[in-house]
Enzyme design. Sequence first.
Site, PDB file in Angstrom:
ATOM      1  N   GLU B  50      14.589 -11.917  36.579  1.00 32.65           N
ATOM      2  CA  GLU B  50      14.591 -13.129  37.412  1.00 32.65           C
ATOM      3  C   GLU B  50      14.387 -12.826  38.888  1.00 32.65           C
ATOM      4  O   GLU B  50      13.845 -13.640  39.630  1.00 32.65           O
ATOM      5  CB  GLU B  50      15.892 -13.913  37.212  1.00 32.65           C
ATOM      6  CG  GLU B  50      16.015 -14.596  35.853  1.00 32.65           C
ATOM      7  CD  GLU B  50      16.634 -13.696  34.791  1.00 32.65           C
ATOM      8  OE1 GLU B  50      16.804 -12.480  35.047  1.00 32.65           O
ATOM      9  OE2 GLU B  50      16.952 -14.203  33.696  1.00 32.65           O
ATOM     10  N   PHE B 112      30.796 -19.810  28.562  1.00 30.39           N
ATOM     11  CA  PHE B 112      29.830 -18.734  28.371  1.00 30.39           C
ATOM     12  C   PHE B 112      28.639 -18.942  29.312  1.00 30.39           C
ATOM     13  O   PHE B 112      28.067 -20.018  29.373  1.00 30.39           O
ATOM     14  CB  PHE B 112      29.357 -18.704  26.913  1.00 30.39           C
ATOM     15  CG  PHE B 112      28.319 -17.647  26.659  1.00 30.39           C
ATOM     16  CD1 PHE B 112      28.635 -16.304  26.826  1.00 30.39           C
ATOM     17  CD2 PHE B 112      27.022 -17.994  26.295  1.00 30.39           C
ATOM     18  CE1 PHE B 112      27.674 -15.328  26.615  1.00 30.39           C
ATOM     19  CE2 PHE B 112      26.064 -17.015  26.085  1.00 30.39           C
ATOM     20  CZ  PHE B 112      26.385 -15.675  26.245  1.00 30.39           C
ATOM     21  N   GLN B 113      28.300 -17.904  30.028  1.00 28.07           N
ATOM     22  CA  GLN B 113      27.185 -17.910  30.987  1.00 28.07           C
ATOM     23  C   GLN B 113      27.328 -18.990  32.055  1.00 28.07           C
ATOM     24  O   GLN B 113      26.354 -19.570  32.509  1.00 28.07           O
ATOM     25  CB  GLN B 113      25.839 -18.009  30.272  1.00 28.07           C
ATOM     26  CG  GLN B 113      25.566 -16.739  29.463  1.00 28.07           C
ATOM     27  CD  GLN B 113      24.140 -16.610  28.983  1.00 28.07           C
ATOM     28  OE1 GLN B 113      23.468 -17.599  28.734  1.00 28.07           O
ATOM     29  NE2 GLN B 113      23.693 -15.375  28.860  1.00 28.07           N
ATOM     30  N   LYS B 162      23.222 -28.605  31.277  1.00 28.61           N
ATOM     31  CA  LYS B 162      22.456 -28.827  30.053  1.00 28.61           C
ATOM     32  C   LYS B 162      22.552 -30.269  29.553  1.00 28.61           C
ATOM     33  O   LYS B 162      21.573 -30.828  29.057  1.00 28.61           O
ATOM     34  CB  LYS B 162      22.959 -27.850  28.976  1.00 28.61           C
ATOM     35  CG  LYS B 162      22.047 -27.772  27.777  1.00 28.61           C
ATOM     36  CD  LYS B 162      22.416 -26.610  26.879  1.00 28.61           C
ATOM     37  CE  LYS B 162      21.791 -26.812  25.506  1.00 28.61           C
ATOM     38  NZ  LYS B 162      20.935 -25.703  25.105  1.00 28.61           N
ATOM     39  N   MET B 477      12.808   6.248  54.561  1.00 33.20           N
ATOM     40  CA  MET B 477      13.300   5.695  55.820  1.00 33.20           C
ATOM     41  C   MET B 477      14.741   6.115  56.086  1.00 33.20           C
ATOM     42  O   MET B 477      15.123   6.387  57.230  1.00 33.20           O
ATOM     43  CB  MET B 477      13.182   4.166  55.816  1.00 33.20           C
ATOM     44  CG  MET B 477      13.547   3.529  57.132  1.00 33.20           C
ATOM     45  SD  MET B 477      12.549   4.180  58.497  1.00 33.20           S
ATOM     46  CE  MET B 477      11.223   2.983  58.555  1.00 33.20           C
TER      47      MET B 477
HETATM   48  C1  LIG Z   1      17.634  -3.188  47.637  1.00 38.64           C
HETATM   49  C2  LIG Z   1      17.767  -2.229  48.747  1.00 38.64           C
HETATM   50  N1  LIG Z   1      18.612  -1.191  48.669  1.00 38.64           N
HETATM   51  C3  LIG Z   1      18.719  -0.308  49.681  1.00 38.64           C
HETATM   52  C4  LIG Z   1      17.993  -0.460  50.820  1.00 38.64           C
HETATM   53  C5  LIG Z   1      18.150   0.523  51.980  1.00 38.64           C
HETATM   54  N2  LIG Z   1      16.885   1.229  52.227  1.00 38.64           N
HETATM   55  C6  LIG Z   1      16.036   0.855  53.213  1.00 38.64           C
HETATM   56  S1  LIG Z   1      14.654   1.773  53.253  1.00 38.64           S
HETATM   57  C7  LIG Z   1      15.168   2.734  51.982  1.00 38.64           C
HETATM   58  C8  LIG Z   1      14.330   3.843  51.460  1.00 38.64           C
HETATM   59  C9  LIG Z   1      13.143   3.358  50.745  1.00 38.64           C
HETATM   60  O1  LIG Z   1      12.566   4.439  50.058  1.00 38.64           O
HETATM   61  P1  LIG Z   1      11.133   4.333  49.435  1.00 38.64           P
HETATM   62  O2  LIG Z   1      10.969   3.078  48.671  1.00 38.64           O
HETATM   63  O3  LIG Z   1      10.831   5.572  48.702  1.00 38.64           O
HETATM   64  O4  LIG Z   1      10.206   4.161  50.695  1.00 38.64           O
HETATM   65  P2  LIG Z   1       9.867   5.143  51.911  1.00 38.64           P
HETATM   66  O5  LIG Z   1      10.810   4.822  53.009  1.00 38.64           O
HETATM   67  O6  LIG Z   1      10.015   6.550  51.406  1.00 38.64           O
HETATM   68  O7  LIG Z   1       8.477   4.775  52.246  1.00 38.64           O
HETATM   69  C10 LIG Z   1      16.431   2.327  51.545  1.00 38.64           C
HETATM   70  C11 LIG Z   1      17.197   2.985  50.472  1.00 38.64           C
HETATM   71  C12 LIG Z   1      17.128  -1.575  50.874  1.00 38.64           C
HETATM   72  N3  LIG Z   1      16.385  -1.850  51.950  1.00 38.64           N
HETATM   73  N4  LIG Z   1      17.014  -2.427  49.829  1.00 38.64           N
END
Ligand SMILES: Cc1ncc(C[n+]2csc(CCOP(=O)(O)OP(=O)(O)O)c2C)c(N)n1
Lengths: 162, 563
Positions: B50, B112-113, B162, B477
């Site tokens: 979803e 439920f749900q 529902k 990042m």
């Molecule tokens: C759902 C979610 N969890 C954690 C983060 C924190 N976060 C921001 S950038 C990043 C790293 C992303 O890694 P990747 O997809 O390999 O991309 P890259 O930066 O290596 O291009 C994380 C963990 C986020 N933005 N979203």
Amino acid sequence: MTERRHLLSILVDNEPGVLSRIVGLFSGRGYNIESLCVAETMDPAISRITMTTRGNPMIIEQIKKQLNKLINVLKVFDLTGQEYVQREMVLIKVTAVQQHRAEILRITDIFRGQVVDVGQEHFTIKITGDDEKISALLNLLRPFGIREIARTGSIALFREKK
Amino acid sequence: MSKLTGAQILMEMLKEEGVDTIFGYPGGAVIDIYDELQKTDINHYLVRHEQGAVHAADGYARASGGIGVCLVTSGPGATNTVTGIASAYMDSIPMVIFTGQVPTKLIGNDAFQEVDIVGITRPCTKHNYLVSDVKDLARTVKEAFHIAKSGRPGPVLVDLPKDVVNATTNFSPPGKVSLRSYNPTYEPNIKQLKKVVSLIRTAKKPVIFSGGGVVLSKAHEELTAFARKGQIPVTSTLMGLGAFPGTDPLWLGMLGMHGTYRANMAVTDCDLLISVGVRFDDRVTGKTDEFASQAKVVQIDIDPTSIQKNIQVSVPVVGDCKISLRQLNELLEGLDGPDLAEDRQEWLAQIDEWKRTTPLAYKQEKDIIKPQYVIERLYELTNGEAVITTEVGQNQMWAAQYYHFSEPGRFITSGGLGVMGFGLPAAIGAQVGAPEHLVVDVAGDGSIQMNIQEMATAIQYNLPVKVVILNNCFLGMVRQWQELFYEKRYASTRFQHTPDFVKLAEAYGAKGLRAKTPDEVEKVLSEGLAHPGAVIMDFVVEQEECVYPMVPAGAPIKNMLLV
Ligand SMILES: Cc1ncc(C[n+]2csc(CCOP(=O)(O)OP(=O)(O)O)c2C)c(N)n1
């Protein structure tokens, strides 16, 4: 920027969930609610929320805008700095031993309060007034021993132009 | 008047709203709605999660300029939508989400749900509804669409018990929506606009700062005309990319934490900042006290809460970006007097100087693919015309920096919430919304795994989305922050195991390609982009590359770390 207390009067749809939207807005954005009072207006589809909050001018401006942004909020009035009448009701349960009873009654009288419950060792006093009057009374009663208080929170309306 | 069930009324209302596309996932609480839905001409895209449905609806709305619609079941179906809704809310994307709910008499009984999705989504929707009587259904749906699309757009959720869906009532289409408490201001105050014009006349160093609001109100042409007329250079937020041509001489590049040197310097130095459809996110302003601190700030926005929230504004203008810019252009048109082009020469020369001395740059290497190089080649090979969605992290920033967008609706990213896993489902939605366009998801090896299951959706509906993975074996990042601010202590950011993305693509029935050296980049891109179906291209890139410039969080934006 200096913080200041503001009295807001908010007209909202009288529907389930509306109060939760407002309270959620305050907690979610870290604004604070000092008191809150909600009831239906003349129009049963509309409720009035009277609220005291605190903040610097930028925060207060945001609070008012954010409230206005809620779909269920019809109007937000900031009474602070305007001409308005404000009242709050307080129930005060005060320790009243024999030698203090007369004194407490006299004070209550001066403030046009009413004793609404009496026990062997306590009075419950009802008082209505603005902030200043209520804190004055509380200060005078404190030495006798205040056991409990219940406050309604402020309600207020603009004064009509004379 | 005819008697219809709630489900039938919902279909009638969707038709009335012109909905022809829904992203969703069925379940017990919405089985009756699905039963009616299949009898209509509405195209339903069955996603694999979803969250994917909501991001797809988001991508669809942005690529098509329309509204996204989702349908999911109660409980877990509803909770799975929350991240997508929160992202759409922060990015102001018009969307209506229908969730199933347990029958009204069971609500509150931990059935439920059952989940209180209206309560859960209250802070991340523009508005939401629980429909408790079938008689209210038609009007509620009408209001939901109206609220989602008008003013500052946003997601609106409608929860459908529902029994309400199965109850019958006399249906007649509701008339126009009028909500006494909701009347967005579109028309700006002309007095305020005149103040803006007089500021433009006297400014020596003006900058336009454009944002997502310009894209949402489709004000790109007005913006471009405005900038050219006033000879004012333009920078933008991440969300605003594409609203001003990325190839125009007045273009400064993106502003903020990973903004260009010239954009950050220009804003720091400017004497007039005309901001349009922006909300001064902390990623853009850095330290607010030193943000455009010498400038008079104009802020044009349809949402009064955006104005003066983070930054002191000299001239607030509440109104629609498109209408406001159009009126500003008319006012500028009638202006005789100083030759603006001449007036600006010195300022524009200064900006050119910044651009010349400190351009966006990276060090090319012989044996290792630099991620920036992949984006540059992608830009060239697609003539800058692809619709680019992104995941979150370095991939997102490089896409923003090195793909020079020249049209709105071409850069689709989770800007406000920064949701990893956004890009692939958003690409699917964008492909549905803009079937004639090439749609590319620029991804990281981390993010792509968050909604990789949607590859199956792409295959099922023959949606030829292309995924470009900048595979650095890191949560890049976060690793960058650890490198720069935590002495390279790479706590939990290195992937010890990553699937073989080429085989994974093939397992889904897509094409998989890989490039390991710089000279393979062009070949893989050309082959992948030309393939008629869905493709995953895995680019094995430099593992410890950083995104530059970078402003450390909370620092003034002129304090940039450079390559
Ligand atoms: C759902 C979610 N969890 C954690 C983060 C924190 N976060 C921001 S950038 C990043 C790293 C992303 O890694 P990747 O997809 O390999 O991309 P890259 O930066 O290596 O291009 C994380 C963990 C986020 N933005 N979203």
